[in-house]
Design an enzyme around this catalytic site. Structure first.
Site, mmCIF file in Angstrom:
data_model
loop_
_atom_site.group_PDB
_atom_site.id
_atom_site.type_symbol
_atom_site.label_atom_id
_atom_site.label_comp_id
_atom_site.label_asym_id
_atom_site.label_seq_id
_atom_site.Cartn_x
_atom_site.Cartn_y
_atom_site.Cartn_z
ATOM 1 N N GLU A 41 -5.610 -7.846 -1.552
ATOM 2 C CA GLU A 41 -6.049 -7.868 -0.184
ATOM 3 C C GLU A 41 -7.443 -7.199 -0.094
ATOM 4 O O GLU A 41 -7.846 -6.325 -0.748
ATOM 5 C CB GLU A 41 -5.232 -6.735 0.624
ATOM 6 C CG GLU A 41 -5.806 -6.768 2.097
ATOM 7 C CD GLU A 41 -4.598 -5.858 2.994
ATOM 8 O OE1 GLU A 41 -3.624 -6.027 2.688
ATOM 9 O OE2 GLU A 41 -5.320 -5.195 3.748
ATOM 10 N N GLU A 101 0.890 -1.266 -0.043
ATOM 11 C CA GLU A 101 0.186 0.048 -0.022
ATOM 12 C C GLU A 101 0.690 1.249 -0.035
ATOM 13 O O GLU A 101 0.145 2.255 0.563
ATOM 14 C CB GLU A 101 -0.900 -0.008 1.206
ATOM 15 C CG GLU A 101 -2.000 -1.252 0.807
ATOM 16 C CD GLU A 101 -2.876 -1.034 2.075
ATOM 17 O OE1 GLU A 101 -2.965 -0.471 3.158
ATOM 18 O OE2 GLU A 101 -3.781 -1.938 2.187
#
Length: 818
Positions: A278, A195
């Site tokens: 995810e 991320e």
């Protein structure tokens, strides 16, 4: 207001017939569409149909130490949990296991150890992910393994600050792959920095280095962030060639019902496999329905061929954030208890009847009746058309529907096997249930599907639901002690969970024999979460009065810390934690301090003990007795304060700064134990209202709420010890016990009363001091707390069960009656 006035006699027959006809036409035109059953959905499962390759359903161990406590579970419970997660045909039957590449830094629920704390010092045995991957492979040799870094040791930044995209980081990942190889593990997929976007040249370097180092099998996933990486790939062929699979996070929306999923035209145009690398972040139980939607709709809406849930399991202490997320929970190694969630069965409905390498059949996938609210279906076929499966979900449907199947294109027919899970049920026996086989009539199979379910229609034999049951919850009893001598070098001490930094077993220094625990990170790491000083926690949140002691040694500037009454940790910020500290600096100065989740550190007492200065071993002790806190160094009392902020909690060890201090001989001895036996009114801290049986009812199943104090016997509770630190709360007026109905594991379930039943853990409660004269009331069956719904202050507000969150609506004052 509805008019109920009596009218004159009925109209003449002719007029009545006309009115009936007109009303019939009106209701046919106006009402029928709202109530008509959805049209039958006809599915042709064609073996010559095409679709993307299916890559699998998986889950993530990491992004925080969410699997930390699993390795400390006793047998047979540990194997039961692993079977539920990985054993084919038993539970989740996961097809992908994604793990964190430890970096000595907190990445949500704790820190995972690096295999290389300092450049060039490699230890391939640190951490528990190697063990977990090995256990997964032992149960399913075909499971795919995927590594991703959330953070890294500080040296990886090349002196450029908090930066992962360096050449050292590429080499760091290659070293980790080497460690995996030494454990007999082949890593199928490798990501970059979780991320944190992408760096084109870095990914190109990573891809080239994998090839140069012989890792031809390992595919690169980019960029474990958003879809913007696909746009960059479209305009840069070199970058495009360096990313094998595009993985994005939460394409079905974060913490949502996941009714729709999204992608971009650029992502589709790359021709690469697209993954929800995810997704989830949902409660292990209530997240089941969203997960089932996302598995189907991720492909229907966005052509995503893999779904990877965060996290795998909540095997963490319950004072940490996200302590009920995953496919299961496992928060008490000492009792061996665990919980299987609906999310696990959402995965099982697909994984037990497919394999990575199968392909989707696009023409046999869609929305039931062409309407998203009716549900969805996705079909898969095995290579060479040897088997097929269709997974259907009706989670938002409101009425039964008929689905027909025709099989063509060389796919097998015969009897079709049907499995279903009822996501409206809280009974585990209603999940992964074998239904009667379907047989064709005139070449067509027919199935009636009910609302709120997931079905699998398949030619695959086998499948099923595991039958192992966990023991009841329990208390981690005192005294507790660990000399650390049984911990293998490089290992982590049982129950000691790193929150920041890395605490591992080493040979003791300073002339001491045996094994000690040392904080290993020599410098601040490349972080993903907010940073803090290193620390690790251990124990039961219900410990109240005790003495915690540990031997420490520090040979550099900085300080060692002993923590007590450790409670709530602030999400994404490990520096914010409710706890008391005894801090001893290398120069002999000491302090008793109190920290908070808002990062407010208050020094309650301080001083200097010259004899404690220097490199030698020193024993630190903190004693808690109600609001009295006493600190000792080497048996000499150095300070005593009175503070009632925290009344119970865990213990911990830590350092001030990234110093490599050692710890030995941890012990926790009990102090005076408070008994709650007696008769009380339970007054809520938030509302000031009293725990009350609604309407003074006494029947089994009568609901419990809060009400203004009126002195009634329905507001009085006799607290009766049941053993092991638990109590039964019996209403004085009803003579019946407070309970979680049927031990329902769903947060928000309203509490009720029922005839006392010996051994019924749904009627057993633990009273845990929370400070200021208040306590939480924790159910033994579910681990959740008695909570006033929505923090309401109104009379009649429901009293429910809810996970611990530190709220005043979960705290009760036990006021003696009479």
């Amino acid at each position: 207001m509805r008019d109920t006035t009596l009218r004159s006699s009925r109209p003449p027959a002719a007029l009545a017939a006309v009115l009936a006809l007109l009303l019939g036409l009106f209701w046919t035109q106006q009402a029928a569409p709202a109530h008509a059953a959805p049209a039958t959905t006809a599915i042709t499962v064609d073996g010559k149909g095409t679709g993307r390759t299916f890559d699998g359903i998986g889950a993530i161990s990491g992004g925080g130490g969410n699997s930390r406590l699993l390795i400390d579970y006793p047998e047979p419970e540990r194997s039961q949990i692993l079977d539920y997660l990985f054993k084919p045909g038993y539970g989740a039957s996961l097809q992908i296991l994604k793990v964190e590449i430890g970096g000595d830094t907190n990445s949500t629920d704790g820190a995972e150890s690096s295999y290389q704390h300092a450049k060039g010092t490699v230890d391939c045995n640190t951490g528990y992910e190697w063990w977990l991957m090995g256990q997964a492979k032992a149960r399913n040799p075909h499971i795919k393994l995927y590594g991703l870094a959330w953070g890294a040791p500080g040296w990886v930044s090349d002196g450029t600050g908090d930066n992962f995209f360096t050449s050292d980081a590429v080499n760091y990942l290659m070293g980790w792959l080497g460690c995996a190889r030494s454990h007999g593990l082949t890593i199928d997929y490798l990501g970059g920095w979780n991320e944190r976007g992408y760096n084109k040249s870095w990914y190109e370097n990573l891809h080239a280095t994998l090839a140069a180092d012989g890792y031809h099998h390992t595919q690169v996933v980019g960029a474990d962030s958003g879809w913007d990486v696909a746009t960059a790939m479209r305009s840069d062929p070199a970058f495009d060639n360096s990313v094998d699979i595009i993985g994005t996070h939460y394409p079905c929306s974060y913490m949502s019902a996941m009714t729709s999923c999204s992608t971009t035209s650029d992502a589709l145009a790359t021709g690469k496999q697209l993954w929800a690398s995810e997704n989830g972040s949902e409660d292990y139980d209530t997240g089941g329905a969203p997960m089932a939607r996302a598995i189907n709709r991720g492909y229907l809406d966005a052509k995503m061929s893999a779904y990877i849930n965060w996290p795998l399991i909540a095997a963490i202490y319950p004072n940490l954030p996200y302590n009920t997320m995953g496919l299961m929970t496992a928060t008490q190694p000492w009792s061996g208890t665990y919980s299987v969630g609906k999310s696990l069965w959402a995965a099982a409905q697909t994984t037990q009847f497919t394999d990575p390498g199968w392909s989707y059949i696009d023409t046999a996938s869609g929305y039931l009746g062409g309407d998203r609210t009716n549900g969805s279906y996705v079909s898969y076929q095995a290579p060479h058309s040897t088997a097929w499966s269709t997974v259907l979900e009706t989670l938002d449907a409101t009425a039964p529907q008929t689905v027909t199947f025709k099989v063509t294109g060389g796919l097998p027919g015969g009897a079709l096997h049907v499995w279903s899970s009822d996501f409206a049920s809280n009974d585990q026996s209603d999940y992964m249930v074998r239904q009667p086989d379907l047989t064709a009539s005139g070449g067509t199979y027919s199935l009636t599907v009910q609302p709120g379910r997931v079905y699998t229609v398949t030619t695959v034999r086998g499948g099923g639901a595991g039958t192992a049951k966990p023991p009841a919850r329990g208390v981690l009893k005192l005294p507790y002690a660990d000399s650390f001598d049984s911990v293998p070098i490089g290992g982590e001490a049982p129950l000691l969970a790193d929150q920041q930094g890395s605490f591992e077993a080493v040979r003791c220094g300073g002339g001491r024999p045996g094994t000690c625990i040392q904080q290993m990170a020599p410098s601040s790491p490349v972080t993903w979460d907010n940073t803090s000083d290193p620390y690790a926690t251990l124990g039961d949140l219900g410990w109240a009065n005790y003495t915690v002691s540990v031997d420490t040694r520090l040979t550099q500037d900085g300080a060692v810390q002993l923590l007590g009454r450790v409670g709530t940790q602030q999400g994404f910020s490990p520096a914010g934690i409710d706890a008391y500290y005894l801090t001893l600096s290398h120069d002999g100065s000491w302090a008793i301090q109190r920290n908070t989740t808002s990062h407010t550190v208050t020094t309650l007492a301080s001083g200097t003990l010259p004899a404690a200065a220097g490199d030698g071993w020193h024993r630190l002790s903190l004693t808690f007795d109600s609001t009295a806190i006493t600190a000792s160094v080497d048996g000499t009392q150095v300070g005593s304060v009175t503070d009632g902020s925290y009344a119970s909690g865990q213990v911990g060890i830590g350092t001030s700064g990234y110093v490599q201090a050692q710890f030995d001989n941890l012990s926790i001895t009990p102090g005076p134990e408070q008994s709650y036996a007696g008769t009380y009114r339970l007054v809520n801290r938030n509302s000031g209202k009293v725990l009350d049986v609604a309407n003074q009812l006494a029947a089994d199943g009568s609901a419990v709420d809060q009400w203004s104090d009126n002195g009634g016997a329905n507001q009085q509770w006799t607290v009766q010890p049941t053993g092991d630190g638990y109590y039964r709360l019996v209403g004085v007026q009803s003579g019946k016990a407070l309970e979680v109905p049927q031990a329902d594991p769903n947060e928000g379930t309203q509490l009720d009363i029922r005839a006392a039943s010996a051994g019924d853990v749904a009627q057993e409660w633990r009273v845990v001091p929370s400070g200021g004269g208040y306590a939480t009331v924790e159910n033994r069956a579910t681990g959740m707390l008695a909570d006033v719904n929505g923090q309401s202050t109104a009379d009649g507000a429901k009293v429910i069960e809810w996970p611990a969150n530190g709220g005043a609506n979960q705290q009760w004052e036990l006021v003696p009656v009479g």
